[in-house]
Design a protein around this motif. Structure first.
Motif, short mmCIF file in Angstrom:
data_model
loop_
_atom_site.label_atom_id
_atom_site.label_comp_id
_atom_site.label_asym_id
_atom_site.label_seq_id
_atom_site.Cartn_x
_atom_site.Cartn_y
_atom_site.Cartn_z
N LYS A 161 -6.83 61.19 -119.35
CA LYS A 161 -5.57 60.80 -120.01
C LYS A 161 -4.53 61.92 -120.03
N GLU A 162 -4.95 63.18 -119.86
CA GLU A 162 -4.00 64.29 -119.84
C GLU A 162 -3.58 64.67 -118.41
N GLU A 163 -4.05 63.92 -117.43
CA GLU A 163 -3.74 64.23 -116.04
C GLU A 163 -2.33 63.73 -115.69
N PRO A 164 -1.38 64.65 -115.44
CA PRO A 164 0.02 64.24 -115.24
C PRO A 164 0.25 63.39 -113.98
N LEU A 165 -0.63 63.51 -112.98
CA LEU A 165 -0.43 62.77 -111.74
C LEU A 165 -0.41 61.27 -111.98
N PHE A 166 -1.12 60.81 -113.01
CA PHE A 166 -1.23 59.38 -113.27
C PHE A 166 -0.43 58.92 -114.49
N ALA A 167 0.44 59.79 -114.97
CA ALA A 167 1.16 59.49 -116.21
C ALA A 167 2.01 58.23 -116.12
N GLU A 168 2.54 57.94 -114.94
CA GLU A 168 3.40 56.77 -114.76
C GLU A 168 2.68 55.61 -114.08
N SER A 169 1.42 55.79 -113.74
CA SER A 169 0.70 54.76 -112.98
C SER A 169 0.38 53.54 -113.86
N LYS A 170 0.58 52.36 -113.30
CA LYS A 170 0.18 51.11 -113.96
C LYS A 170 -1.14 50.64 -113.36
N ILE A 171 -2.05 50.20 -114.21
CA ILE A 171 -3.38 49.79 -113.76
C ILE A 171 -3.48 48.27 -113.75
N VAL A 172 -3.81 47.74 -112.58
CA VAL A 172 -4.05 46.31 -112.42
C VAL A 172 -5.51 46.13 -112.03
N THR A 173 -6.21 45.24 -112.71
CA THR A 173 -7.60 44.96 -112.36
C THR A 173 -7.75 43.50 -111.95
N SER A 174 -8.33 43.29 -110.77
CA SER A 174 -8.67 41.94 -110.34
C SER A 174 -10.09 41.62 -110.80
N LEU A 175 -10.25 40.46 -111.42
CA LEU A 175 -11.55 40.03 -111.93
C LEU A 175 -12.17 39.03 -110.96
N TYR A 176 -13.48 39.20 -110.70
CA TYR A 176 -14.21 38.28 -109.84
C TYR A 176 -15.44 37.80 -110.59
N SER A 177 -15.82 36.56 -110.37
CA SER A 177 -16.95 35.99 -111.10
C SER A 177 -18.24 36.08 -110.30
N ASN A 178 -19.37 35.98 -111.02
CA ASN A 178 -20.70 35.87 -110.40
C ASN A 178 -21.02 36.99 -109.43
N GLU A 179 -20.64 38.21 -109.75
CA GLU A 179 -20.94 39.34 -108.86
C GLU A 179 -22.38 39.84 -109.04
N PHE A 180 -22.90 39.79 -110.25
CA PHE A 180 -24.31 40.10 -110.43
C PHE A 180 -24.81 39.46 -111.72
N GLU A 181 -26.13 39.22 -111.77
CA GLU A 181 -26.77 38.67 -112.96
C GLU A 181 -27.61 39.76 -113.61
#
Length: 273
Positions: A161-181
């Motif tokens: 969280k203190e790493e300046p390189l990613f200070a402006e980065s937006k995080i998008v996560t794609s969700l997928y179903s049934n990848e493991f049980e």
């Protein structure tokens, strides 16, 4: 969008692994963004089933050579790179003999999850961040695909969280179903806590099912995309109650343009709180 940078981090990408909903979506979205002049980088694990000779992987000595601490163990980080033929797109591979040399992806010959999948997740998340830091390449958007990659939002939000390189980065996560049980190691929670990440941030990992791992990623993302069309009612309710921005499932023929529109019109417009 031409001056933007998007970092794609995926558990699977074609043509290096077999075609699945996950591997083809991750590739096609990155390819489309690249074709529109957006700067892209793709990161994935260097699973032992990937044919290094056929795909012309080679080690990047200037990026390799550091050790990552995983549950109080020093684990060497090896970085390999390849270019997707005809696309001029670079793919970076996070490698370590202990975690990724085996000739399988997530499960053994009896189809049982590897006992160290939790450590492989931590190593992959840290390996991506440390490599991007060495590249000094600040992404505007970090788009995560697949459960093996889904610790990255947590580590960006907490450990880095203190790493300046990613200070402006937006995080998008794609969700997928049934990848493991089933569940990953019951020590997963403790291994993440070892990195001084607060209990409340990892509560869902106490029972490390795929659904709980996804819930943790949702809470640490700026936006999520439904990469599959069939999630449990419990996860659907969690998504709704999380308040995180959502792009609903898109058919294969529409998703590349829809994802780019989502980046431009929604994700990049988010204000930092």
């Amino acid at each position: 969008m031409k001056d933007k940078r998007i970092l794609y981090v995926s558990s699977e990408v074609i043509p290096y692994l077999p075609e699945t909903e996950l591997s083809s979506t991750a590739f096609n979205v990155a390819k489309y963004a690249h074709s529109k002049g957006i700067q892209t980088r793709i990161f994935m694990p260097r699973f032992g089933v990937i044919n290094e000779r056929r795909h012309q992987l080679h080690e990047v000595i200037r990026l390799s050579g550091m050790n990552l601490i995983i549950n109080d163990m020093d684990m060497p980080l090896i970085i390999k790179v390849a270019s997707i033929p005809k696309e001029r797109m670079q793919v970076y591979f996070i490698d370590n003999d202990e975690y990724f040399k085996r000739k399988a992806i997530y499960t053994d010959e009896d189809d049982k999850l590897f006992a160290d999948n939790d450590e492989r997740m931590i190593f992959f998340a840290k390996g991506v961040v440390e490599t991007v830091k060495k590249l000094n390449w600040a992404p505007d958007i970090i788009h995560v695909h697949g459960w093996m990659a889904s610790l990255l939002p947590l580590y960006l939000r907490e450990y880095y969280k203190e790493e300046p390189l990613f200070a402006e980065s937006k995080i998008v996560t794609s969700l997928y179903s049934n990848e493991f049980e089933g569940e990953l190691s019951q020590d997963f929670f403790k291994k993440v806590q070892f990195d001084k990440i607060e209990n409340a941030s990892v509560a869902h990992l106490e029972t490390p099912t795929q659904e709980n791992i996804l819930k943790n990623a949702i809470l640490n993302s700026d936006a999520i995309i439904k990469g599959s069309n069939d999630f449990s009612s419990d996860l659907e309710q969690f998504i709704t109650e999380s308040g995180v921005m959502v792009l609903d499932y898109q058919s294969e023929e529409l998703l590349t343009e829809a994802y780019l529109d989502f980046y431009r019109e929604n994700v990049l417009e988010l204000q930092d709180s």
